[in-house]
Enzyme design. Structure first.
Site, PDB file in Angstrom:
ATOM      1  N   THR A 144      31.833  48.332  36.906  1.00 18.47           N
ATOM      2  CA  THR A 144      30.882  47.323  36.448  1.00 18.47           C
ATOM      3  C   THR A 144      29.469  47.887  36.449  1.00 18.47           C
ATOM      4  OG1 THR A 144      29.793  45.232  37.074  1.00 18.47           O
ATOM      5  CG2 THR A 144      30.904  46.440  38.822  1.00 18.47           C
ATOM      6  N   SER A 179      26.383  42.105  45.212  1.00 10.57           N
ATOM      7  CA  SER A 179      27.333  41.169  45.819  1.00 10.57           C
ATOM      8  C   SER A 179      28.428  41.963  46.500  1.00 10.57           C
ATOM      9  CB  SER A 179      27.961  40.254  44.753  1.00 10.57           C
ATOM     10  OG  SER A 179      28.902  40.982  43.962  1.00 10.57           O
ATOM     11  N   TYR A 181      31.501  41.693  45.832  1.00  8.97           N
ATOM     12  CA  TYR A 181      32.369  42.136  44.742  1.00  8.97           C
ATOM     13  C   TYR A 181      31.867  43.461  44.173  1.00  8.97           C
ATOM     14  CZ  TYR A 181      33.387  42.826  39.827  1.00  8.97           C
ATOM     15  OH  TYR A 181      33.690  43.408  38.624  1.00  8.97           O
ATOM     16  N   HIS A 182      30.584  43.529  43.826  1.00  6.96           N
ATOM     17  CA  HIS A 182      30.038  44.758  43.253  1.00  6.96           C
ATOM     18  C   HIS A 182      30.125  45.914  44.249  1.00  6.96           C
ATOM     19  CE1 HIS A 182      28.016  41.761  40.536  1.00  6.96           C
ATOM     20  NE2 HIS A 182      28.466  42.637  39.651  1.00  6.96           N
ATOM     21  N   LYS A 185      33.465  47.555  44.034  1.00  5.71           N
ATOM     22  CA  LYS A 185      33.560  48.463  42.890  1.00  5.71           C
ATOM     23  C   LYS A 185      32.889  49.802  43.193  1.00  5.71           C
ATOM     24  CE  LYS A 185      35.496  45.870  39.600  1.00  5.71           C
ATOM     25  NZ  LYS A 185      36.717  46.252  38.871  1.00  5.71           N
TER      26      LYS A 185
END
Length: 383
Positions: A144, A179, A181-182, A185
């Site tokens: 991302t 975040s 989530y990031h 990644k």
């Protein structure tokens, strides 16, 4: 080529599988179907109805005459991962199979831990399976653009040439995710680069911008092939929210000043980027990074684009931003790699007119308006 699409029941995994199948590849999909469970947990649903994975696969065979293999299981189950790779014998694996929503990862401790455990450990299981079964498999991993954050320098494609105290080196571009989530990644990218460098694996990391659109050449052939259209405050995108609000005659709700700028990409370009990466694999030992985006726009500019394209009056309002992010910032991204391989980008203004307003108009009776307003807060307060 034989291509295994992980997360093949998802918003992007499903149309990617169809696109690759339509272009002559032997395709398998793998999914644990948990994305559908998130809808039940959050009390939301895709704006456009979606069929079961079994119905989708059968419909595709009816429409195209092409078969897609299906494996139902979890990347956290290492035995399942190993057995699937041995059985399907892929030349390439496209990895979408992760919890993909920043707000979901920021709900509370449990959701943050779940997101990182699910994403990082599943990816590690996959890397070990590739290394121990067939190191020639090309991993195409969906990263991302959020890994980079919003640095005050140009964002290069994964790597940065640096000079420090008279010495030069090529290093992974610094990451500043926004975040949990990031962050997951970022961990994935580092683990993949490590295995390419140490084990000689081959991988392409696609740092993807925000995807918009719901229709591809393949999904448009039969309504049973439709993919998701998420609009809620957790899994929905800002563009989807704006389009729905325009169609319903409601103000477009911009978070903060709207100066937050991001890379964006049409879903038709996403599936084509995957094909280009699959058909032009990285070399053994190479960790290749492409910034998978075609335009960059601020939230304010996206709202203005929707307002200009919609055939009717549109009002733009501003809400307090629930996220912790820079309101105004520099944002300049290098994204030439995929275009050099042949990508012909679509533009946001064209997609809005071609399909998105029509999709919303046809399904506006399914909208739960309250689900569009932000409830997840980035800041933690003492109980």
């Amino acid at each position: 080529m034989r291509v295994l699409v992980l997360g093949g029941d998802g918003y992007l995994g499903w149309p990617t599988a169809l696109h690759l199948s339509d272009r002559g590849h032997d395709v398998g999909v793998l999914d644990n179907l948990v994305r559908r469970n998130y809808d039940e947990e959050l009390g939301v649903d895709s704006l456009a109805p979606i069929e079961t994975i079994e119905t989708r696969i059968n419909a595709w065979e009816e429409v195209s005459g092409k078969h897609i293999d299906c494996y139902i299981g979890d990347l956290l189950d290492a035995d399942f991962v190993y057995n699937t790779v041995r059985e399907f014998r892929p030349d390439a694996i496209v990895h979408f199979a992760e919890q993909r929503a920043a707000p979901y990862s920021m709900i509370d401790r449990e959701h943050a831990v779940y997101t990182q455990h699910n994403n990082v450990i599943g990816n590690l299981n996959l890397l070990f399976a590739i290394a121990e079964i067939d190191p020639d498999i090309h991993l195409v991993k969906l990263g991302t653009m959020g890994e980079y954050g919003t640095p005050n320098i140009d964002i290069e494609e994964g790597w940065l040439e640096v000079e420090h105290k008279g010495r030069k080196d090529r290093v992974l571009y610094p990451k500043k995710p926004g975040s949990f989530y990031h962050l997951s990644k970022v961990h994935d990218s580092h683990n993949i680069e490590f295995t390419c460098r140490i084990w000689g694996l081959r991988a392409t990391d696609l740092n993807q911008g925000v995807v918009y659109g719901q229709r591809t050449e393949q999904t448009a052939r039969d309504e049973r092939l439709a993919t998701r259209f998420d609009y809620d405050d957790v899994f929905g995108t800002v563009l989807n929210r704006f389009v729905i609000q325009a169609v319903l005659g409601q103000p477009l709700t911009v978070y903060g000043t709207g100066g937050q700028t991001r890379g964006i990409i049409d879903i038709r370009d996403t599936v084509e980027c995957i094909r280009l990466a699959v058909e032009n694999p990285a070399e053994r030992g190479e960790f290749r990074v492409f910034n998978q985006m075609t335009e960059s726009k601020s939230v304010r500019q996206i709202a203005e684009t929707v307002a200009e394209a919609f055939p009717g009056p549109v009002q733009i309002d501003h809400l307090e931003n629930p996220r912790v992010e820079q309101a105004e910032h520099y944002y300049n991204v290098t994204h030439t790699g995929l275009e050099e391989l042949g990508l012909k980008p679509h533009l946001l203004s064209d997609t809005l007119i071609e399909s998105m307003f029509g999709i919303v108009e046809a399904n506006k009776h399914r909208v739960d308006v309250e689900k569009m307003y932000p409830k997840v807060q980035w800041k933690r307060t003492k109980a």
